[in-house]
Motif scaffolding. Structure first.
Motif, PDB file in Angstrom:
ATOM      1  N   LEU A 219       0.490  -1.396  -0.123  1.00 11.06           N
ATOM      2  CA  LEU A 219      -0.066  -0.195  -0.142  1.00 11.06           C
ATOM      3  C   LEU A 219       0.510   1.197  -0.606  1.00 11.06           C
ATOM      4  N   ILE A 220       2.058   1.478   1.120  1.00  9.98           N
ATOM      5  CA  ILE A 220       3.221   2.839   1.129  1.00  9.98           C
ATOM      6  C   ILE A 220       4.431   2.081   0.558  1.00  9.98           C
ATOM      7  N   TRP A 221       4.573   3.180  -0.054  1.00  7.11           N
ATOM      8  CA  TRP A 221       6.133   2.799   0.097  1.00  7.11           C
ATOM      9  C   TRP A 221       7.102   4.076  -1.241  1.00  7.11           C
ATOM     10  N   HIS A 222       8.253   4.217  -0.505  1.00  5.39           N
ATOM     11  CA  HIS A 222       8.120   5.512  -1.478  1.00  5.39           C
ATOM     12  C   HIS A 222       8.888   5.658  -2.744  1.00  5.39           C
ATOM     13  N   ARG A 223       8.771   4.865  -3.170  1.00  5.27           N
ATOM     14  CA  ARG A 223       9.603   4.133  -4.474  1.00  5.27           C
ATOM     15  C   ARG A 223       8.281   4.244  -5.388  1.00  5.27           C
ATOM     16  N   SER A 224       7.155   3.589  -5.240  1.00  2.00           N
ATOM     17  CA  SER A 224       6.205   3.511  -5.701  1.00  2.00           C
ATOM     18  C   SER A 224       4.743   4.615  -5.869  1.00  2.00           C
ATOM     19  N   LEU A 225       5.786   6.046  -5.824  1.00  2.00           N
ATOM     20  CA  LEU A 225       4.392   7.360  -5.638  1.00  2.00           C
ATOM     21  C   LEU A 225       4.115   7.916  -6.967  1.00  2.00           C
ATOM     22  N   PRO A 226       3.212   7.897  -6.665  1.00  2.00           N
ATOM     23  CA  PRO A 226       2.717   8.711  -7.713  1.00  2.00           C
ATOM     24  C   PRO A 226       2.858   9.668  -8.136  1.00  2.00           C
ATOM     25  N   GLN A 227       2.723  10.111  -9.715  1.00  2.00           N
ATOM     26  CA  GLN A 227       3.058  12.089  -9.872  1.00  2.00           C
ATOM     27  C   GLN A 227       2.517  12.455  -8.840  1.00  2.00           C
ATOM     28  N   ALA A 228       1.139  12.653  -9.134  1.00  2.00           N
ATOM     29  CA  ALA A 228       0.138  13.323  -8.922  1.00  2.00           C
ATOM     30  C   ALA A 228       0.402  14.168  -6.710  1.00  2.00           C
ATOM     31  N   LEU A 229       1.001  12.776  -6.083  1.00  2.00           N
ATOM     32  CA  LEU A 229       1.188  12.666  -4.991  1.00  2.00           C
ATOM     33  C   LEU A 229       2.587  13.378  -4.978  1.00  2.00           C
ATOM     34  N   GLU A 230       3.948  12.999  -5.946  1.00  2.00           N
ATOM     35  CA  GLU A 230       4.849  14.011  -5.892  1.00  2.00           C
ATOM     36  C   GLU A 230       5.321  15.560  -6.136  1.00  2.00           C
ATOM     37  N   ASN A 231       4.022  16.440  -6.493  1.00  2.00           N
ATOM     38  CA  ASN A 231       4.219  16.909  -6.622  1.00  2.00           C
ATOM     39  C   ASN A 231       2.789  17.928  -6.436  1.00  2.00           C
ATOM     40  N   PHE A 232       2.110  17.022  -5.337  1.00  2.47           N
ATOM     41  CA  PHE A 232       0.861  17.275  -4.818  1.00  2.47           C
ATOM     42  C   PHE A 232       1.260  19.518  -3.619  1.00  2.47           C
ATOM     43  N   SER A 233       0.258  19.621  -4.283  1.00  2.33           N
ATOM     44  CA  SER A 233       0.514  21.627  -3.673  1.00  2.33           C
ATOM     45  C   SER A 233      -0.862  21.730  -1.977  1.00  2.33           C
ATOM     46  N   GLY A 234      -1.379  20.720  -2.275  1.00  3.24           N
ATOM     47  CA  GLY A 234      -2.190  20.895  -0.543  1.00  3.24           C
ATOM     48  C   GLY A 234      -1.473  21.147   0.413  1.00  3.24           C
ATOM     49  N   THR A 235      -2.376  21.040   1.516  1.00  5.11           N
ATOM     50  CA  THR A 235      -2.352  20.614   2.368  1.00  5.11           C
ATOM     51  C   THR A 235      -1.984  19.262   3.368  1.00  5.11           C
ATOM     52  N   ASP A 236      -0.901  19.778   4.153  1.00  9.12           N
ATOM     53  CA  ASP A 236      -1.189  18.117   4.844  1.00  9.12           C
ATOM     54  C   ASP A 236      -1.676  17.557   5.006  1.00  9.12           C
ATOM     55  N   GLN A 237      -2.579  18.383   5.619  1.00 14.61           N
ATOM     56  CA  GLN A 237      -3.769  17.419   6.123  1.00 14.61           C
ATOM     57  C   GLN A 237      -4.698  16.876   4.687  1.00 14.61           C
ATOM     58  N   GLU A 238      -4.678  17.873   3.558  1.00 15.83           N
ATOM     59  CA  GLU A 238      -5.014  17.261   2.327  1.00 15.83           C
ATOM     60  C   GLU A 238      -4.276  15.834   1.628  1.00 15.83           C
ATOM     61  N   PHE A 239      -2.787  16.156   2.027  1.00 17.79           N
ATOM     62  CA  PHE A 239      -2.378  14.862   1.789  1.00 17.79           C
ATOM     63  C   PHE A 239      -3.046  13.610   2.106  1.00 17.79           C
ATOM     64  N   GLU A 240      -2.672  13.590   3.367  1.00 16.19           N
ATOM     65  CA  GLU A 240      -3.147  12.561   5.169  1.00 16.19           C
ATOM     66  C   GLU A 240      -4.298  12.056   4.133  1.00 16.19           C
ATOM     67  N   ASP A 241      -5.345  13.062   3.668  1.00 14.13           N
ATOM     68  CA  ASP A 241      -6.677  12.906   3.436  1.00 14.13           C
ATOM     69  C   ASP A 241      -6.481  11.397   2.316  1.00 14.13           C
ATOM     70  N   LEU A 242      -6.253  12.568   1.965  1.00 15.44           N
ATOM     71  CA  LEU A 242      -5.949  10.596   0.499  1.00 15.44           C
ATOM     72  C   LEU A 242      -5.322   9.860   0.820  1.00 15.44           C
ATOM     73  N   ILE A 243      -3.978   9.862   0.966  1.00 13.19           N
ATOM     74  CA  ILE A 243      -3.638   8.735   1.639  1.00 13.19           C
ATOM     75  C   ILE A 243      -4.671   7.563   2.645  1.00 13.19           C
ATOM     76  N   GLU A 244      -5.945   8.496   3.761  1.00  9.14           N
ATOM     77  CA  GLU A 244      -6.718   7.731   3.510  1.00  9.14           C
ATOM     78  C   GLU A 244      -7.617   7.165   3.190  1.00  9.14           C
ATOM     79  N   GLN A 245      -7.808   7.556   1.820  1.00  6.30           N
ATOM     80  CA  GLN A 245      -8.980   7.479   1.332  1.00  6.30           C
ATOM     81  C   GLN A 245      -8.481   6.215   0.149  1.00  6.30           C
TER      82      GLN A 245
END
Length: 460
Positions: A219-245
């Motif tokens: 589910l979570i591995w730093h070497r398989s990161l979608p480009q949309a997350l790598e370049n995510f410009s939202g807040t940290d909480q919004e990033f975390e919400d995406l991971i939970e989703q």
């Protein structure tokens, strides 16, 4: 009368001399010791298998026991462990724990009234080269633990792969197709995740059709990161919400179909002075991000088995200690079920004792144990241009040792051994990645079983 007595005495001396001479000759011919104890006659070995045979010999009158030696050399300059001066009170002995396709030698001595005879004749026995065709990895581990293989969706559609997957394995793990970058393909204008479920759906359907277990990776591995997350410009909480989703969507979609997941992979840093690997997940979610991800997964599917997975656990005691501290914390919150020790090892490193000690530390925890990502490098020193028989046998012995260690784990804690690829030219250790040729798996480029395959079976 006097002359007659002298003749009788001379006759008696001659008879004694002849008797002694005959006894001496018999002793020389039959291997008797100085006391005249007759040596046994060793017979041909029976019940010869891949890793054992039965040594046999004839009875010696009044013998109370026999002494057996077994060696890999006909001069008995060394002995098979446990079979040097082995005392036996029968006329045969099973010799076990041997290497396949190897010639062994045995000899035996008799013990009569505490006196040991000379050695018998020497008999050779060659162990078999392979198990019967009806014994497979799957059948040999049935009801014991899963034996898995890393697959790709594309290869399940190739008959030569499919045939071996079905015959040999009871579990599959996607090498890459279930990693985040393969599923999480973007974020739409509303902020929702865009998914590509096609490969995962196909693998799950394949497993269901063929009665295979599925272990999800990862589910979570730093070497398989979608480009949309790598370049995510939202807040940290919004990033975390995406991971939970993301975690929630994956686990609910495959609830009851994928039985276990590596929730987080390789989060611990190799630096002994640093706990967490510096990743975007650490930066955006904080030092408790691993705990958060496991909590998200447990909430999404309370029944699925959740694993933490990492490498170098077999020899890096400092890193292993950090992993086991993390496991303790997750156990307190009841959000972990198992640990994967990645078995990317060499034919001669780490030592068998290191692997055993590392396993014992994990056995002490209340978790399932997964020997994940098993492959055995044979060319770390870059001294081979092709796989030699000697190195192949050393690889086989190493696989055997790993399987023996896993097989000795308490039954309630065994989950699976997963081989990281089917055949040598499928390995992630290709020269482009590795800088040298490698042959780390159980099948060769032509789908033929290697000695390492036999080593796996021997370990059971």
């Amino acid at each position: 009368m006097k002359m007659g007595k002298i003749c009788n005495w001379i006759f008696y001396v001659i008879v004694c001399f002849i008797t002694l001479s005959l006894t001496s000759c018999a002793s020389d011919d039959n291997g008797n010791d100085a006391s005249g104890v007759l040596a046994p006659v060793a017979q041909e070995a029976t019940d010869i298998s891949l890793t054992s045979f039965k040594a046999n010999w004839d009875n010696v009158f009044r013998a109370s026991e026999y002494v057996l030696d077994v060696s890999t050399t006909n001069d008995f300059s060394s002995f098979v462990d446990g079979f040097n001066n082995l005392s036996i009170n029968q006329l045969s002995q099973s010799v076990t724990g041997l290497m396949s396709n190897t010639t062994y030698y045995y000899r035996v001595r008799a013990v009569v009234s505490g006196v040991i005879s000379g050695n018998s004749n020497i008999v050779s026995a060659e162990t078999n080269t392979e198990f019967p065709d009806d014994i497979t990895l799957k059948s040999a581990t049935e009801n014991n633990f899963f034996v898995g293989v890393a697959v790709s969706e594309a290869r399940t559609n190739i008959s030569s792969y499919d045939e071996i997957y079905m015959r040999e394995f009871s579990s599959i793990t996607a090498e890459n197709d279930m990693k985040m970058a393969s599923i999480f393909t973007g974020i739409d204008n509303t902020g929702a995740i865009i998914y590509d479920w096609s490969k995962v759906d196909a693998l799950v359907d394949y497993a269901e059709t063929n009665n295979l277990n599925v272990h999800g990776h990862t589910l979570i591995w730093h070497r398989s990161l979608p480009q949309a997350l790598e370049n995510f410009s939202g807040t940290d909480q919004e990033f975390e919400d995406l991971i939970e989703q993301y975690i929630t969507d994956v686990l609910t979609r495959y609830q009851g179909k994928i039985n276990s997941w590596d929730v987080v992979n390789e989060a611990i840093d190799d630096d002994p002075n640093v706990q967490w690997r510096d990743t975007v997940f650490l930066q955006r979610m904080g030092e408790d991000y691993v705990e958060k991800c496991f909590a998200f997964a447990r909430a999404a599917d309370p029944d699925i088995k959740l694993f933490y997975n990492d490498y170098n656990m077999t020899f890096d005691a400092t890193k292993r200690g950090k992993v086991l501290d993390l496991v303790d914390q997750l156990l307190l919150e009841n959000i972990i079920d198992g640990v994967g020790y990645q078995m990317h090892i060499d034919y001669n490193f780490p030592s068998t004792q290191q692997i055993q000690d590392a396993t014992d530390e994990l056995v002490a925890k209340d978790v399932l144990i997964h020997f994940a990502e098993l492959d055995v490098k044979v060319n770390a020193a870059n001294d081979l241009t092709e796989l030699t028989e000697e190195r192949a046998m050393a690889q086989s012995q190493r696989v055997k040792e790993v399987v023996e260690i896993f097989n000795a784990i308490p039954q309630s804690k065994k989950y699976a051994i997963t081989v990281w690829g089917l055949k040598d030219d499928d390995t992630w250790l290709i020269p482009e990645n590795n800088g040298r040729p490698e042959w780390p798996l159980l099948f060769d480029d032509s789908f033929d079983k290697k000695s390492s395959y036999q080593g796996f079976l021997e370990g059971l």
